[in-house]
Design an enzyme around this catalytic site. Structure first.
Site, short mmCIF file in Angstrom:
data_model
loop_
_atom_site.label_atom_id
_atom_site.label_comp_id
_atom_site.label_asym_id
_atom_site.label_seq_id
_atom_site.Cartn_x
_atom_site.Cartn_y
_atom_site.Cartn_z
N ASP A 50 38.20 40.79 40.24
CA ASP A 50 37.18 41.27 39.31
C ASP A 50 37.66 42.54 38.60
O ASP A 50 37.51 42.68 37.38
CB ASP A 50 35.88 41.54 40.07
N GLU A 122 38.40 34.53 40.03
CA GLU A 122 38.68 35.95 40.22
C GLU A 122 39.62 36.17 41.41
O GLU A 122 40.51 37.03 41.35
CB GLU A 122 37.37 36.72 40.44
#
Length: 228
Positions: A50, A122
């Site tokens: 992220d 991610e």
């Protein structure tokens, strides 16, 4: 012989060295719970990915010409990295086939669930970054995210919940609420219907293959109604 993520990486000339990190990025918590020999699921790598995704996207938007304002960059970034968008990228790459899921999660359609696909996307970015630095991350994001920047109006990339909240808060500090109206279809391919409400009044309704997707569609209906 079944194709693996390592085959995909080789075919697409994405450099990697640590197979343990790649396997960890593919491991959902449901798989971990059923395989005691597996040590980690992909949640920690998702956290790393992220941050890498936010940095890469921010730098990309910062360098765009003509220059975007801070507000424009913030809005576009939120569209590009929302859950629905990340799941879209994962599907585009065909990564859902490589997810490691528990039996129950597999049976209930987890392999095509937005939240799981977004988390894995991610986590893969996090694993590749820790293994090889930014190069493989850039190779992947240039392929799926750069085209999306030039087409920011793609429905799946627009965070209508945020846009609707901004419109509502322009007149008040009231909070929108989302309510599940109906669920239908088989457990491995359900369809959810959600409503968005303000002070008990329904502003819009929407359907989707996940609750979050249905919420986005309800917010889209409400936003378009209020924008008329």
């Amino acid at each position: 012989m079944k194709k693996t993520m390592f085959d995909w990486l080789k075919e697409n000339r994405i450099p990697y060295g640590r197979k343990d990190l790649i396997n960890e990025a593919l491991t959902h918590s449901s798989y971990l719970n059923e395989h005691k020999e597996v040590l980690h699921d992909n949640e920690r790598l998702e956290f790393m990915g992220d941050a890498v995704l936010q940095l890469w996207t921010t730098e990309k938007l910062f360098q765009l010409e003509p220059l975007l304002s801070e507000g424009q960059m913030t809005t576009l970034r939120s569209q590009l990295v929302c859950e629905a968008a990340l799941a879209h990228y994962s599907r585009e790459l065909g990564w859902g086939a490589y997810l490691l899921l528990g039996v129950g999660e597999e049976r209930t359609g987890g392999r095509d669930r937005d939240s799981l696909l977004a988390d894995m996307f991610e986590a893969m970015l996090g694993a590749l970054y820790l293994d090889q630095g930014m190069k493989p991350v850039s190779m992947i994001l240039e392929r799926v995210l750069t085209p999306a920047i030039s087409e920011p109006k793609n429905e799946v990339l627009i965070d209508y919940k945020t846009k609707l909240q901004e419109v509502v808060q322009a007149d008040s500090r009231k909070t929108l609420q989302y309510e599940l109206l109906n669920t239908q279809g088989p457990t491995n391919h359900p369809e959810f219907e959600m409503a968005v409400l303000l002070d008990g009044i329904v502003l819009g309704k929407g359907k989707g293959n996940s609750k979050k997707r249905a919420e986005q569609m309800a917010a889209k209906a409400a936003f378009e109604k209020m924008a008329r």
